[in-house]
Design an enzyme around this catalytic site. Structure first.
Site, PDB file in Angstrom:
ATOM      1  N   PHE A 169       1.097  -1.491  -0.412  1.00 24.82           N
ATOM      2  CA  PHE A 169       0.210  -0.272  -0.410  1.00 24.82           C
ATOM      3  C   PHE A 169       0.660   1.235  -0.483  1.00 24.82           C
ATOM      4  O   PHE A 169       2.187   1.317   0.638  1.00 24.82           O
ATOM      5  CB  PHE A 169      -0.957   0.291   1.199  1.00 24.82           C
ATOM      6  CG  PHE A 169      -1.721  -1.028   1.563  1.00 24.82           C
ATOM      7  CD1 PHE A 169      -2.975  -0.807   0.333  1.00 24.82           C
ATOM      8  CD2 PHE A 169      -1.693  -1.752   2.098  1.00 24.82           C
ATOM      9  CE1 PHE A 169      -3.974  -2.083   0.905  1.00 24.82           C
ATOM     10  CE2 PHE A 169      -2.888  -3.417   2.046  1.00 24.82           C
ATOM     11  CZ  PHE A 169      -3.602  -3.109   1.420  1.00 24.82           C
ATOM     12  N   HIS A 170       0.626   2.557  -0.416  1.00 30.15           N
ATOM     13  CA  HIS A 170       0.961   3.710  -0.167  1.00 30.15           C
ATOM     14  C   HIS A 170       0.089   3.716   1.106  1.00 30.15           C
ATOM     15  O   HIS A 170      -0.114   3.654   2.182  1.00 30.15           O
ATOM     16  CB  HIS A 170       0.491   4.923  -1.577  1.00 30.15           C
ATOM     17  CG  HIS A 170       0.484   6.030  -1.059  1.00 30.15           C
ATOM     18  ND1 HIS A 170       0.731   6.604  -0.325  1.00 30.15           N
ATOM     19  CD2 HIS A 170       1.418   6.542  -2.177  1.00 30.15           C
ATOM     20  CE1 HIS A 170       1.102   8.130  -0.221  1.00 30.15           C
ATOM     21  NE2 HIS A 170       1.200   7.743  -1.733  1.00 30.15           N
ATOM     22  N   TYR A 171       1.877   4.767   1.746  1.00 27.54           N
ATOM     23  CA  TYR A 171       1.231   4.906   2.997  1.00 27.54           C
ATOM     24  C   TYR A 171       0.898   6.021   3.614  1.00 27.54           C
ATOM     25  O   TYR A 171       0.444   5.832   4.910  1.00 27.54           O
ATOM     26  CB  TYR A 171       2.955   5.521   3.402  1.00 27.54           C
ATOM     27  CG  TYR A 171       3.078   7.428   2.761  1.00 27.54           C
ATOM     28  CD1 TYR A 171       2.916   8.533   3.458  1.00 27.54           C
ATOM     29  CD2 TYR A 171       3.419   7.432   1.671  1.00 27.54           C
ATOM     30  CE1 TYR A 171       2.744   9.921   3.409  1.00 27.54           C
ATOM     31  CE2 TYR A 171       3.918   9.018   1.059  1.00 27.54           C
ATOM     32  CZ  TYR A 171       3.267   9.420   1.834  1.00 27.54           C
ATOM     33  OH  TYR A 171       3.259  10.979   1.417  1.00 27.54           O
ATOM     34  N   ARG A 172      -0.305   6.103   2.308  1.00 23.53           N
ATOM     35  CA  ARG A 172      -1.537   6.997   2.884  1.00 23.53           C
ATOM     36  C   ARG A 172      -2.785   6.276   3.550  1.00 23.53           C
ATOM     37  O   ARG A 172      -2.942   5.088   2.825  1.00 23.53           O
ATOM     38  CB  ARG A 172      -1.770   8.274   2.110  1.00 23.53           C
ATOM     39  CG  ARG A 172      -1.081   9.240   1.895  1.00 23.53           C
ATOM     40  CD  ARG A 172      -1.050  10.495   1.393  1.00 23.53           C
ATOM     41  NE  ARG A 172      -0.676  11.072   0.943  1.00 23.53           N
ATOM     42  CZ  ARG A 172      -0.282  12.469  -0.568  1.00 23.53           C
ATOM     43  NH1 ARG A 172      -0.636  11.970  -1.699  1.00 23.53           N
ATOM     44  NH2 ARG A 172       0.871  13.248  -0.402  1.00 23.53           N
TER      45      ARG A 172
END
Length: 180
Positions: free
Chosen positions: A126-129
């Site tokens: 996943f993206h860190y967001r």
């Protein structure tokens, strides 16, 4: 529409809330486009955990997971956390590149804590967001409590149902809370 606009929704059911003491017992995933239309549903996986761990669940988990049939599915499952992680990564890899999508769901910070501890390869996909529907819910509660009245949830505490509830809840906020 680019695959890079797709969103990955994950829900975990756990034996409790503390990743240092508890474990993941079910996971599911759904991919939507940016307009929250379902593109694909991933595997729904009951993850085997030993009876000794299941017997230590608190009253809420024991009652809820027992009534839904999840506890029995966990006992009967032969799938480990590592296998569940791999199956989910294989599914996601068919639809997106790593790092494209934030982790989406309700109270998703809690799920991410368990992913970091028990499924680090999946967490790293996943993206860190985060796209956390519970944040929008908290804002609506404070700024537009009338909007909350239209939110309908199954509340089954089964992973796939919970994801569908989260997607529908965000659709509701998009249509009734945000001015687009």
């Amino acid at each position: 529409m680019s695959n890079g606009d797709r969103l990955i929704w994950i829900d975990l059911e756990m034996t409790g809330l503390d990743p240092e003491q508890e474990r993941i017992i079910e996971m599911a995933s759904i991919i939507t486009d940016s307009q929250l239309n379902i593109v694909a549903e991933g595997p729904v996986i009951a993850i085997h955990q030993p009876d000794s761990l299941l017997e230590q669940m608190d009253e809420w988990c024991t009652r809820t997971h027992g009534a839904s049939g999840l506890t029995q599915r966990v006992k009967e499952s032969t799938i480990s956390e590592a296998e569940a992680e791999q199956q989910t990564l294989e599914f996601l890899g068919k639809h997106l590149e790593p790092g494209q999508s934030p982790l989406c769901g309700n109270s998703i910070g809690q799920d991410r804590r368990f992913l970091v501890k028990y499924m680090p390869k999946l967490e790293a996909f996943f993206h860190y967001r985060n796209l956390d529907v519970s944040t929008v819910k908290e804002l609506a509660r404070r700024w537009r409590p009338d909007v909350l009245e239209g939110v309908k949830k199954q509340g089954s505490h089964l992973a796939l149902d919970d994801i569908r509830d989260s997607i529908n809840e965000l659709r509701h906020y998009r249509d009734h809370f945000f001015k687009l």
